[in-house]
Scaffold this active site. Structure first.
Site, mmCIF file in Angstrom:
data_model
loop_
_atom_site.group_PDB
_atom_site.id
_atom_site.type_symbol
_atom_site.label_atom_id
_atom_site.label_comp_id
_atom_site.label_asym_id
_atom_site.label_seq_id
_atom_site.Cartn_x
_atom_site.Cartn_y
_atom_site.Cartn_z
ATOM 1 N N HIS A 158 -48.967 10.247 2.619
ATOM 2 C CA HIS A 158 -47.962 10.005 1.579
ATOM 3 C C HIS A 158 -48.729 9.683 0.290
ATOM 4 C CE1 HIS A 158 -44.896 7.643 -0.585
ATOM 5 N NE2 HIS A 158 -43.993 8.215 0.195
ATOM 6 N N ASP A 199 -51.338 3.114 7.648
ATOM 7 C CA ASP A 199 -50.053 3.133 6.955
ATOM 8 C C ASP A 199 -48.976 3.306 8.027
ATOM 9 O OD1 ASP A 199 -47.677 3.914 5.764
ATOM 10 O OD2 ASP A 199 -48.589 5.371 4.408
ATOM 11 N N GLN A 216 -43.832 4.780 8.692
ATOM 12 C CA GLN A 216 -42.935 5.599 9.518
ATOM 13 C C GLN A 216 -43.083 5.303 11.012
ATOM 14 O OE1 GLN A 216 -40.538 7.152 8.348
ATOM 15 N NE2 GLN A 216 -41.118 7.430 6.208
ATOM 16 N N LYS A 218 -37.403 0.368 5.540
ATOM 17 C CA LYS A 218 -37.398 1.471 6.513
ATOM 18 C C LYS A 218 -37.249 0.924 7.933
ATOM 19 C CE LYS A 218 -40.608 4.200 3.702
ATOM 20 N NZ LYS A 218 -39.834 5.307 3.113
ATOM 21 N N CYS A 229 -43.086 13.245 -1.228
ATOM 22 C CA CYS A 229 -44.252 12.462 -1.675
ATOM 23 C C CYS A 229 -45.486 12.812 -0.848
ATOM 24 C CB CYS A 229 -43.980 10.961 -1.618
ATOM 25 S SG CYS A 229 -42.700 10.436 -2.725
#
Ligand code: PMP
Length: 427
Positions: free
Chosen positions: A141, A218, A221, A244, A382
């Site tokens: 991202h 990261d 997600q 999220k 993104c």
């Protein structure tokens, strides 16, 4: 297209295991799912952008402002003590959610973006110099690309990339060589937000550690879908966003091993991050306060704790299985449409996929399905380098939360048929 795939009753029976999760009662807890959009039932398929919020999270925000609103860590009065206690409890909840060794390793920031910027800034200042290398991947991202580009520019370092295989998995064949003596940090996504690839991060972390290289993951997600255990992963830094993960916007988490966080300089200066200030210099506060300058997003932090407790009280394996079933169902449904191409075919995908429809711009798809009450994401997500890799300008993305059901997919199928009808002759 095969009419069977449009029929939600037949879909239900095909994936009976997903019924082990009581989606109907979960949906009851999300008020927004019961509103209509343009007169249609809402099929919200954009949870990778942000999830909807359960009633308990909404109550938590309301309760904070109506019952205990006060600044944290600063007042001796009753409300301030209550607010500070709720804020601290939320940190303990995050610790439990990530299985961090200590609560002080969990720093509240604005979100994943700020967490990565914090590390790029502070780790960069302390450990990255001219000709040093920073390793990321081609599927990141922008939040896990741009802060490292800025650091490379600032400090004269080099940014390197783990390449991709044509199916959308990382090409790890040269990882050992890419992790050179000059590599100071590896920053990698747990799950691709654009095509859903679930990366083998444990293996990557272990390999980086054989060379003494710290790893930032990261987890934006991954955290909403997987049980995260930062001690088992042994990652040095892990990041995720509240919004999220069924919590409010404006807050996120940076996990860091205490020994790293202690070595880093502070990110921002201000109240709470100091122990003593004179006109000339300051003595910084202990973890986690050293990285939390100024008044934090108190209500959001507390409601994040509520969201994580909400998630942890559910059967997370059943949710994962449910989301996996929805994903398979969607792949099958899309494969019945002529001209639809799903991007990538990674070994493991988590809770989302992207597709293109021959001759039709993703924005047109998103606006037409929107008329049918379907919320889809369209664009580059993104992740422009990843779109370049697949030689597409953009795509349509379907992403799931625990509240999605077979009816959402049937509604999407119906809406995509409308798209095809409108564009007849062009595909
Ligand atoms: N990384 C990934 C993989 C993401 O999906 C996102 C959000 N789309 C981010 C980072 C940035 O998260 P936020 O906007 O919440 O800071």
């Amino acid at each position: 297209m095969n009419s069977e795939t449009l029929n939600s009753t037949s879909l239900n029976s095909k994936f009976a295991t997903s019924q082990s999760m009581d989606t109907a009662s979960i949906r009851q807890q999300f008020p927004i799912l019961h509103r209509t959009i343009r007169g249609k039932r809402l099929a919200y398929l954009d949870s990778a952008a942000t999830t909807q919020k359960p009633q308990v999270v909404l109550n938590s925000l309301q309760q904070y402002y109506s019952q205990i609103n006060a600044n944290v860590h600063r007042g001796i009065h009753f409300l301030s003590e209550q607010a500070s206690q709720a804020y601290a409890e939320s940190r303990t909840t995050v610790q439990k959610f990530l299985n961090a060794k200590e609560a002080r390793e969990c720093i509240f920031v604005r979100g994943t973006t700020e967490a990565i910027n914090l590390i790029a800034r502070c780790f960069g200042e302390a450990f990255v110099g001219p000709n040093d290398e920073i390793l990321i991947s081609e599927m990141e991202h922008h939040s896990n690309i741009v802060p490292w580009q800025m650091l490379a520019k600032r400090n004269g370092a080099k940014l390197k990339f783990i390449p991709l295989n044509p199916n959308g998995d990382l090409d790890l064949s040269n990882l050992e060589e890419l992790l050179s003596e000059r590599t100071k940090i590896l920053a990698i996504t747990h799950v691709s937000n654009a095509i859903g690839t679930l990366n083998p991060i444990k293996m990557i972390i272990d390999l980086a550690h054989t060379k003494g290289i710290p790893v930032l993951v990261d987890g934006a997600q991954a955290a909403p879908h997987l049980k995260i255990d930062v001690q088992a992963l042994d990652c040095d830094f892990y990041t995720f966003s509240s919004h999220k993960t069924y919590g409010p916007t404006g807050v996120g988490v940076l996990y860091g091993k205490a020994h790293w966080l202690e070595k880093l300089p502070p990110y921002q200066g201000g109240g709470d991050m100091i122990l003593k200030v004179t006109m000339q210099e300051s003595e910084y506060n202990q973890l986690p306060h050293k990285f939390e300058a100024g008044t934090p997003s108190i209500a959001a932090v507390i409601a994040l704790g509520t969201a994580l407790n909400f998630l942890m009280n559910l059967d997370r394996e059943a949710i994962r299985q449910h989301e996996e079933n929805l994903l398979q169902l969607t792949e099958k449904m899309l494969s019945n449409f002529p001209g639809i191409q799903i991007i990538g075919s990674p070994k493991q995908r988590l809770a989302l996929l992207s597709f293109t429809m021959k001759g039709i711009h993703p924005h047109d798809i998103a606006s037409i399905v929107d008329q049918e009450g379907v919320a889809l994401r369209a664009g580059h997500h993104c992740a422009m380098p990843l779109m370049d890799f697949f030689a597409v300008n953009g795509s349509s993305r379907v992403s799931f939360g625990l509240y999605n059901n077979e009816e959402d997919i049937a509604q999407l199928a119906h809406a995509l048929q409308q798209v095809q009808t409108l564009f007849k002759g062009r595909i």
